[in-house]
Design an enzyme around this catalytic site. Structure first.
Site, PDB file in Angstrom:
ATOM      1  N   PHE A 131     -29.703   7.846 -32.427  1.00  0.00           N
ATOM      2  CA  PHE A 131     -29.235   9.221 -32.583  1.00  0.00           C
ATOM      3  C   PHE A 131     -30.422  10.099 -32.944  1.00  0.00           C
ATOM      4  O   PHE A 131     -31.078   9.888 -33.959  1.00  0.00           O
ATOM      5  CB  PHE A 131     -28.158   9.331 -33.677  1.00  0.00           C
ATOM      6  N   ASP A 216     -38.381   8.772 -36.121  1.00  0.00           N
ATOM      7  CA  ASP A 216     -37.374   9.739 -36.538  1.00  0.00           C
ATOM      8  C   ASP A 216     -36.833   9.278 -37.889  1.00  0.00           C
ATOM      9  O   ASP A 216     -36.005   8.374 -37.976  1.00  0.00           O
ATOM     10  CB  ASP A 216     -36.262   9.795 -35.476  1.00  0.00           C
ATOM     11  N   LYS A 245     -32.514  16.486 -42.794  1.00  0.00           N
ATOM     12  CA  LYS A 245     -31.513  16.083 -43.790  1.00  0.00           C
ATOM     13  C   LYS A 245     -32.012  16.225 -45.238  1.00  0.00           C
ATOM     14  O   LYS A 245     -32.073  17.333 -45.736  1.00  0.00           O
ATOM     15  CB  LYS A 245     -31.002  14.669 -43.491  1.00  0.00           C
TER      16      LYS A 245
HETATM   17  C1  LIG Z   1     -28.918  13.753 -38.332  1.00  0.00           C
HETATM   18  C2  LIG Z   1     -29.972  13.177 -37.493  1.00  0.00           C
HETATM   19  C3  LIG Z   1     -30.621  13.938 -36.494  1.00  0.00           C
HETATM   20  C4  LIG Z   1     -30.205  15.346 -36.141  1.00  0.00           C
HETATM   21  O1  LIG Z   1     -30.377  16.246 -37.168  1.00  0.00           O
HETATM   22  P1  LIG Z   1     -29.649  17.693 -37.063  1.00  0.00           P
HETATM   23  O2  LIG Z   1     -30.129  18.416 -38.274  1.00  0.00           O
HETATM   24  O3  LIG Z   1     -28.167  17.427 -37.060  1.00  0.00           O
HETATM   25  O4  LIG Z   1     -30.096  18.312 -35.797  1.00  0.00           O
HETATM   26  C5  LIG Z   1     -31.645  13.344 -35.789  1.00  0.00           C
HETATM   27  N1  LIG Z   1     -32.023  12.083 -36.046  1.00  0.00           N
HETATM   28  C6  LIG Z   1     -31.436  11.329 -36.984  1.00  0.00           C
HETATM   29  C7  LIG Z   1     -31.942   9.949 -37.235  1.00  0.00           C
HETATM   30  C8  LIG Z   1     -30.376  11.837 -37.728  1.00  0.00           C
HETATM   31  O5  LIG Z   1     -29.773  11.072 -38.648  1.00  0.00           O
END
Ligand SMILES: *Cc1c(COP(=O)(O)O)cnc(C)c1O
Length: 390
Positions: A131, A216, A245
């Site tokens: 994700f 990420d 986050k």
């Molecule tokens: C939540 C998340 C995203 C996306 O972040 P947003 O602020 O919702 O755009 C990307 N990568 C990971 C691993 C995430 O947990």
């Protein structure tokens, strides 16, 4: 219970309750019902709801300067960039507003680097069930089932392999590959921890094939796994790191931090109206100052031990399929699709918990959750499991 608002587009199933007030590990709805919160803004509120650190940072910055425009430098932005470089061991930072936007910037850096240093290679290898966010490009980078056909056509440039399989990853590398992008632990997939040594092997592979490694850490960063960033436990360093986050502790801010060789943006290459605005940067500075210290990490590891101990007891008593995770990002796996039922019963009883999959519950509490709150949460969770499974 109130009815769901008809003036809002429906993008997800949600309970009818509206949240009104939060403090620490607790949140209250419009009927003044109190919940112990293990969702915490989706692993965002690292210091819990409405911490003094954020209240004070907003209060003092909002009186000084909110947005001078992205055409000018500002003090909180400079301080935050310096902090993130120092903590990560990387060289330069670019600030943005959401995780997806930070990942987009990381992909732009990689493609530009490919143009300059790798004969125009642009393809990025990502993983199934990954994700990376919800922009069109990040949906293409993500490996969520069904996303490839939701909004056609899909932007090209991503190729997917199974997470945790280093041989498949190596076979997927072509002359067109410029980078490998992955999460140190797959969060939204249901807290999938790779085999030990995998991240290190991916790092070595990237180096060997002259590729950039993009990590990420939007979910795993900012102390979530007991380290400032999860890669620090593996003794490696990415070329590009994305944060979001927890970085804002509840306000929208994200960052791309990169090693010098990958910092290839030139004036005009990237921007955004709110990028690096002083108000959000002031909050992130307060969060980083509070969270990224050895003492705070010790507390996170202490809380992790307590949670592990409580969850193992639950494991033996209820024959759960598996408990897995790193630090305060944990999942419980069931051998039946009971997670949503447990989630709903738990909410009814005053515990907020996430069910990312029909068989999976995910726990992502505030990093400053207390031991007695952990006991209370696991007690409420156990009641919900018992109620759902009998
Ligand atoms: C939540 C998340 C995203 C996306 O972040 P947003 O602020 O919702 O755009 C990307 N990568 C990971 C691993 C995430 O947990």
């Amino acid at each position: 219970m109130t009815n769901p608002p008809t003036s809002l587009m429906t993008t997800a199933f949600k309970p009818a309750a509206s949240m009104v007030y939060g403090k620490g590990s607790y949140v209250w709805d419009e009927n003044n019902r109190k919940y112990l919160d293990l969702i915490q803004g989706w692993a965002v509120n690292v210091l819990g709801h409405c911490p003094d650190e954020i209240i004070n940072a907003v209060d003092s910055q909002v009186r000084k300067l909110i947005t001078p425009s992205p055409a000018f430098h500002n003090e909180p932005q400079k301080a935050l960039a310096e902090r993130l470089c120092k903590l990560s061991g990387l060289d330069q930072t670019h600030l943005a507003n959401s995780g997806a936007e930070a990942n987009e910037a990381a992909v732009k850096l990689a493609r530009k680097w490919g143009k300059l240093h790798k004969s125009g290679a642009y393809e990025i290898i990502t993983t199934h069930n990954a994700f990376h966010g919800r922009t069109l490009c990040m949906m293409a980078a993500s490996g969520k089932a069904g996303w490839d056909t939701l909004y056609p056509p899909q932007p090209p440039g991503f190729c997917k392999v199974n997470y945790g399989d280093i041989h498949e990853l190596e076979s997927a590398i072509t002359d067109n590959t410029v980078a490998i992008m992955l999460e140190p632990v797959q969060g939204e997939a249901g807290v999938i921890v790779p085999p030990s040594g995998y991240l290190k092997a991916v790092r070595d592979l990237a180096t060997k094939h002259h590729l950039l490694l993009i990590l990420d850490e939007i979910q795993t960063g900012m102390g979530r796994t007991g380290h400032y960033f999860a890669y620090q436990a593996e003794d490696i360093r990415p070329d590009i790191l994305t944060l979001g986050k927890g970085l804002g502790g509840g306000v929208p801010i994200s960052a791309v931090v990169a090693a010098e060789h990958a910092c290839v943006f030139q004036p005009g290459d990237q921007g955004g109206t709110y990028n690096g605005n002083p108000l959000m940067c002031a909050v992130a500075n307060a969060i980083v100052a509070a969270v990224c210290t050895p003492e705070f990490m010790r507390q996170v590891n202490q809380a992790t031990l307590k949670l592990d101990e409580q969850l193992s007891a639950l494991h033996t008593q209820h024959r759960l399929a598996e408990i897995r995770g790193k630090g305060l990002l944990q999942a419980i796996e069931f051998d039946q699709p009971v997670a949503e039922k447990i989630r709903d019963i738990a909410m009814h009883n005053g515990l907020l918990i996430n069910a990312p999959r029909p068989t999976t519950l995910r726990l992502m509490p505030a990093l400053n959750i207390t031991e007695s709150e952990i006991e209370q949460a696991v007690y409420l969770l156990e009641n919900a499991i018992t109620a759902a499974c009998t």
